[in-house]
Design a protein around this motif. Sequence first.
Motif, mmCIF file in Angstrom:
data_model
loop_
_atom_site.group_PDB
_atom_site.id
_atom_site.type_symbol
_atom_site.label_atom_id
_atom_site.label_comp_id
_atom_site.label_asym_id
_atom_site.label_seq_id
_atom_site.Cartn_x
_atom_site.Cartn_y
_atom_site.Cartn_z
ATOM 1 N N ASN A 275 0.940 -1.102 0.185
ATOM 2 C CA ASN A 275 -0.019 -0.066 -0.002
ATOM 3 C C ASN A 275 0.797 1.197 0.039
ATOM 4 O O ASN A 275 0.495 2.273 -0.662
ATOM 5 C CB ASN A 275 -1.007 0.005 1.490
ATOM 6 N N LEU A 276 2.013 1.079 0.806
ATOM 7 C CA LEU A 276 2.737 2.468 0.880
ATOM 8 C C LEU A 276 3.408 2.690 -0.527
ATOM 9 O O LEU A 276 3.550 3.774 -1.117
ATOM 10 C CB LEU A 276 3.835 2.134 1.875
ATOM 11 N N LEU A 277 4.093 1.489 -1.159
ATOM 12 C CA LEU A 277 4.785 1.971 -2.429
ATOM 13 C C LEU A 277 3.803 2.205 -3.675
ATOM 14 O O LEU A 277 3.911 2.893 -4.425
ATOM 15 C CB LEU A 277 5.512 0.441 -2.720
ATOM 16 N N PHE A 278 2.692 1.622 -3.338
ATOM 17 C CA PHE A 278 1.587 2.128 -4.480
ATOM 18 C C PHE A 278 1.359 3.437 -4.286
ATOM 19 O O PHE A 278 1.122 4.249 -5.041
ATOM 20 C CB PHE A 278 0.099 1.318 -4.371
ATOM 21 N N GLY A 279 1.125 3.947 -3.275
ATOM 22 C CA GLY A 279 0.927 5.339 -2.719
ATOM 23 C C GLY A 279 2.018 6.478 -3.282
ATOM 24 O O GLY A 279 1.460 7.483 -3.489
#
Length: 758
Positions: free
Chosen positions: A181-185
């Motif tokens: 989720n962090l990397l997608f963000g």
Amino acid sequence: MRIAALVAILWLALTSSAPAADAAEGARFIGPIADHLLDRTGQLGIADVAAPGTAFIAAGGTRAPNHGPSPSSQAALWLRVVVPIVADGSGDDRVFALREPRVRAMTLFVPAGAGWRVLEWRTGQTATGAAWPTRYPALSLPTGEVAGRTVYLRIQTPSSMRGSLWLHSDTNFLSAYAAENLLFGIAFGVLAGLAIYLAAAGIVARDALSGALATLVLAYLGYVLGDQGFVETFIWPGAVMAGRFLSFGGTFLIFAAMLVYAPLFLQVKQRYPRVAAVVRVAAAGALVLTLAAVISVATDSTLLRRFVAPIGITSIAGCLTLVVLTYRVDRRRALVFILCWGPMFAGGLLRMLHDVAPAMGANPLAVNLTYLAACLSLLLSGIASAVDLQRRERAAREAAEEAAVRLLAFAESASDSFWECDGHGLVTFASGPTCLAIGLRPGVTMGEILARDISAGGLDASTRFSAALTGGSGFDASIALRDISSRLDQRLVRFRARPVGAGLGLRGIVSDVTRQIAAEERQAQQRKMAAIGQLAGGVAHEINNLLHPIVNLSRRVAGEFAPADERRRFLDIVTDSGRRASAIVSGLLTSVRPPPDPQRRVPLGPSLADAIQHLRTMLPDKVTLTFEADAEPGPVVDANEAFQVLANLVANAIYATRGGGRIAVRFRGSQASGFALSVEDDGEGMDEDTRQRALEPFFTTKQPGQGTGLGLPIVYGIARSWNAAIDIQSQPGVGTRVTIAIPGATLPAKDRDHASQA
């Protein structure tokens, strides 16, 4: 930021697509060991599929199940898997994660005595036993309940039906899920920034290429937000339909944006207009399919989904065809395009092949690599677009600077000069020799320039300029300005301008018309002198008829008196004056002096002295005439011309003194430095306008019947025949001085010899 995004996306792909992982690491891809069964009707229950003899397709151990797009909205994919026994000793719960965000529902059946323990996950909802909803199916059970046992999973999705099943420890799943989720963000932030930059560049620069790329980036960003379940999970919890709209509709919007962007970048329209027309039709078709995709989601239809992969592959093939065509004429541009978009095309083809050829199985690396490849291509294309935009901007700026330099050179070499002012009359641009001469330069106001007008029209010009500036109309005015760049007294200039826009100022030219007006005045004088000649030709005969008896009878009567008789001297003066009058009348026959009689050519100095003697006898009693000759004998001229010049100048001086004053005649100079004949009086003088027009034929300030306005023009014509110049200096109430400057070095050789012998 771009490097961080690339690293993040790469990490995402690697962490979510490793083919296998050691159990001790807490994650394992168990899709290849799962038997599978496709329930096309969706009617089978756990009792049906768990019964002996059910036709499951046995797992091969190398490829995960893959059936391509769902055949219907009710179809379901069943997986049967023996849960591996994990020997890590951690005792953590085990999480079954199916990394397919477009799955609508997943149900896990675990044997429990004579029945089944059922755990269920649905899109946008919190799964059984979970604390929060997840983007893709994830169900957790204690290790002891599932290790070594055969479990069943029922998967329902309108999209691709793949068995991308992972087994995690709960700790590993939480850390991996948070990292994803962090990397997608981070990736979303970078893509959003890129889209904003490209959109702003497209709007500011009016660049269609940047606008098309911005649309493509936004379309892909919306697609990923919907495809990865971020919309219904985080952005708008529970909005499952909105996520499906973005995911499925965004797919065709990406195709349409690419079919618009590729021809623009490759400049197909300029080179292959027919091909460009075909591509435009294809792009329009993709836009129509975008609307159709939204409708199919709303109606829960799966028909169009079966054609997504063929349409996508065709779109990529079309773009590659454009690259091949462009390569033939512009290799650099074609290579840049394929370098930027090669990763996305390769990743997209690999992913779509999973739907076109399901037998290849579900490869997590191939499926998820498309995100990394697409983000990389978008970033590279954004960089290429920025570089191309800067290059074009630099080329345009250089072209504009070159054009400005060229126009400035033209302006500097042109007879007219160019100027521009803003809405307040402040000069913002001025170029050309006339601007330099009159002091028209950036920073001054047109009001200052017009205020320096030394003619009578300055106030009117200023008023008309103000009206043109405020009213947005044209401006045309001719005024006289002092020349600040040379020794000329003034320049006659003409301003012509048109409005730049309402209230934005004026732009125009300023022309130096001094020589033009002088030439027109000379032509007018020549025409007037020609008229004098025609007039004199008709009058001369009549005057000569009157002069002949005066001269002949005076001579006859004078012969009857003794030589010492005073009356004879007076008659001799009448006879001599008559002869001179006859010679003057002959000089008036034409405005151009006829060739003089060589026998009557004498030096100018003695001719003037002789003329003074005759003129003194005709002076009024209250006029004093002095003559100073401090010079060589001077150039050889016609004696009658010398008398005519001096007589006209003295007559004007007598009139200026009103019959009482001082007149001084001076003749000075040498053959080396030139000669000067001046006639000065202390009369009433002339104003500037009268002085400027003094040499015009028929111009006079005398009362009707007292003058003809021909005296000074005749003097001017004779002076020009001597290669001389006339200068008139006058001041009202002080007097007038007329100077005839005669260059000695330009005299004909025979005249110089004659003068030196005299």
